[in-house]
Design a protein around this motif. Structure first.
Motif, PDB file in Angstrom:
ATOM      1  N   VAL A 160      -7.934  -5.407  -6.366  1.00 46.07           N
ATOM      2  CA  VAL A 160      -7.982  -4.516  -5.205  1.00 46.07           C
ATOM      3  C   VAL A 160      -9.020  -4.970  -4.180  1.00 46.07           C
ATOM      4  CG1 VAL A 160      -7.229  -2.539  -6.586  1.00 46.07           C
ATOM      5  CG2 VAL A 160      -9.670  -2.875  -6.147  1.00 46.07           C
ATOM      6  N   LEU A 161      -9.949  -5.812  -4.618  1.00 44.99           N
ATOM      7  CA  LEU A 161     -10.963  -6.294  -3.665  1.00 44.99           C
ATOM      8  C   LEU A 161     -10.355  -7.241  -2.633  1.00 44.99           C
ATOM      9  CD1 LEU A 161     -14.003  -6.943  -6.054  1.00 44.99           C
ATOM     10  CD2 LEU A 161     -13.507  -4.928  -4.674  1.00 44.99           C
ATOM     11  N   ASP A 162      -9.180  -7.783  -2.965  1.00 48.47           N
ATOM     12  CA  ASP A 162      -8.492  -8.685  -2.034  1.00 48.47           C
ATOM     13  C   ASP A 162      -7.737  -7.926  -0.955  1.00 48.47           C
ATOM     14  OD1 ASP A 162      -9.290 -11.004  -3.128  1.00 48.47           O
ATOM     15  OD2 ASP A 162      -7.443 -11.410  -4.250  1.00 48.47           O
ATOM     16  N   ASP A 163      -7.548  -6.636  -1.147  1.00 46.04           N
ATOM     17  CA  ASP A 163      -6.611  -5.915  -0.291  1.00 46.04           C
ATOM     18  C   ASP A 163      -7.021  -4.443  -0.147  1.00 46.04           C
ATOM     19  OD1 ASP A 163      -4.481  -4.634   0.885  1.00 46.04           O
ATOM     20  OD2 ASP A 163      -2.953  -5.665  -0.305  1.00 46.04           O
ATOM     21  N   PRO A 164      -7.691  -4.107   0.947  1.00 46.10           N
ATOM     22  CA  PRO A 164      -8.144  -2.727   1.150  1.00 46.10           C
ATOM     23  C   PRO A 164      -6.996  -1.714   1.121  1.00 46.10           C
ATOM     24  CG  PRO A 164      -9.055  -4.188   2.836  1.00 46.10           C
ATOM     25  CD  PRO A 164      -8.056  -4.993   2.054  1.00 46.10           C
ATOM     26  N   GLN A 165      -5.832  -2.135   1.599  1.00 41.85           N
ATOM     27  CA  GLN A 165      -4.673  -1.220   1.594  1.00 41.85           C
ATOM     28  C   GLN A 165      -4.241  -0.895   0.176  1.00 41.85           C
ATOM     29  OE1 GLN A 165      -1.907  -3.353   4.166  1.00 41.85           O
ATOM     30  NE2 GLN A 165      -1.537  -1.405   5.228  1.00 41.85           N
ATOM     31  N   HIS A 205     -19.081   6.108  -6.287  1.00 42.34           N
ATOM     32  CA  HIS A 205     -18.161   4.973  -6.463  1.00 42.34           C
ATOM     33  C   HIS A 205     -17.613   4.906  -7.878  1.00 42.34           C
ATOM     34  CE1 HIS A 205     -20.317   2.557  -3.073  1.00 42.34           C
ATOM     35  NE2 HIS A 205     -19.955   3.764  -2.705  1.00 42.34           N
ATOM     36  N   LYS A 209     -11.100  -4.581 -10.091  1.00 43.14           N
ATOM     37  CA  LYS A 209     -12.015  -5.189  -9.135  1.00 43.14           C
ATOM     38  C   LYS A 209     -12.315  -6.578  -9.682  1.00 43.14           C
ATOM     39  CE  LYS A 209     -14.162  -1.076  -7.232  1.00 43.14           C
ATOM     40  NZ  LYS A 209     -15.380  -0.225  -7.173  1.00 43.14           N
ATOM     41  N   GLY A 269       0.814  -1.201   0.000  1.00 49.49           N
ATOM     42  CA  GLY A 269       0.000   0.000   0.000  1.00 49.49           C
ATOM     43  C   GLY A 269       0.850   1.254   0.000  1.00 49.49           C
ATOM     44  N   ARG A 280      -6.190  -1.108  -2.412  1.00 50.49           N
ATOM     45  CA  ARG A 280      -7.293  -0.384  -3.043  1.00 50.49           C
ATOM     46  C   ARG A 280      -7.161   1.116  -2.808  1.00 50.49           C
ATOM     47  NH1 ARG A 280     -13.603  -2.164  -2.231  1.00 50.49           N
ATOM     48  NH2 ARG A 280     -14.536  -0.678  -3.670  1.00 50.49           N
ATOM     49  N   GLN A 281      -6.871   1.498  -1.564  1.00 45.53           N
ATOM     50  CA  GLN A 281      -6.700   2.925  -1.272  1.00 45.53           C
ATOM     51  C   GLN A 281      -5.330   3.410  -1.738  1.00 45.53           C
ATOM     52  OE1 GLN A 281      -9.104   5.015  -0.323  1.00 45.53           O
ATOM     53  NE2 GLN A 281      -7.570   6.586  -0.803  1.00 45.53           N
TER      54      GLN A 281
END
Lengths: 156, 137
Positions: A89-94, B102, A58, A39, A96-97
């Motif tokens: 990115v759905l696997d990893d919120p960090q 979104h 996604k 991240g 994703r941001q």
């Protein structure tokens, strides 16, 4: 609706569900993000430069979870680009941001060519339609499959 | 390019299927949509501003304001790359994009480009949670 168009639509739908049959080694490499929970800017910098073509989606290339991410996968497929790194990115919120901050771009999908941010679905589609994508891929040493397709048509 | 047209047509076909479910929500303008319109008008002084709430095609409650498509036609885009144009739109809507919105599909055109093809495109169908309802009449 013409027959050829509906056939093409069916093909695209099939693509959307993953490479016909095999599936295991579908388009792109689901590079995942397990290694270190990336991240930070340094990690992302390395990530986007590690491969010539890098996409943040996604979902996965085999199973995109969003129409815009799917569009990116389908455009790359049309050009015959198979060797690209795809991060879900759905696997990893960090991640994703982190990638939104790194690219200064608020939405997913995101596309990188040669470590350089290209844009999201709208821009990739635009580049596909106006021919820029063929040129950009050429700069990376990737020959777009659409060039061969065109040659076939010309020779008929 | 042939395949470009093909993809474009597929997008619009698929979009119609997806969006046909959302018609109930059309016609009413929510606060987010109103804010998007105002902010883009102030920031980019567009000649044309077309905005569509596409949230109805996605797995969100009726009346949601989460997914939008916008066409912004402005002379401010002259000489700017697509990336720069999108960034201007993002900057104008930073609050919305950090909050309720979104997804934002953007067509950022100069007046001359808009004249070539003056239409708001249709987004590809959602592949997320609304999968089960997709395709039902």
């Amino acid at each position: 609706m013409s027959g050829s168009l509906s056939r093409a639509a069916a093909t695209l739908l099939r693509w959307g569900r993953g490479a016909g049959g095999g599936g295991l080694r579908g388009p792109g490499r689901a590079a995942g993000s397990g290694g270190g929970g990336g991240g930070s800017a340094e990690q992302l910098d390395a990530l986007v430069k590690k491969d010539k073509v890098v996409v943040f989606l996604k979902g996965t290339p085999e199973q995109p979870q969003c129409g815009f991410s799917n569009a990116v996968v389908q455009i790359l497929r049309l050009h015959g680009v198979r060797d690209y790194a795809a991060y879900n990115v759905l696997d990893d919120p960090q991640l994703r941001q982190g990638i939104k901050d790194y690219s200064n771009w608020p939405t997913i999908p995101q596309v990188y060519l040669n470590g350089e941010f290209v844009g999201g679905c709208d821009i990739l589609l635009q580049m596909h339609q106006n021919g820029d994508l063929v040129e950009e891929l050429k700069k990376l040493g990737i020959r777009s499959a659409l060039l061969d397709e065109k040659k076939d048509q010309d020779s008929k | 390019m042939l395949s470009g047209q093909l993809v474009g047509r597929l997008f619009s076909m698929a979009g119609r299927v997806c969006l046909s479910r959302s018609s109930a929500g059309l016609g009413t303008i929510g606060p987010v949509e109103a804010a998007i319109r105002t902010k883009l008008e102030q920031a980019l002084n567009p000649e044309v501003l077309e905005l569509r709430n596409e949230s109805g095609g996605h797995a969100v409650p009726p009346g949601s304001e989460t997914h939008f498509r916008v066409a912004v036609v402005s002379s401010r885009f002259e000489g700017l790359s697509p990336l720069q144009r999108h960034r201007l739109v993002h900057a104008a809507l930073s609050e919305e994009l950090a909050g309720p919105v979104h997804a934002l599909a953007i067509q950022a055109r100069t007046p001359a480009q808009w004249q070539e093809n003056p239409q708001l495109d249709i987004s590809p169908p959602c592949l997320g949670g609304s999968k089960k309802t997709r395709g039902t009449p």
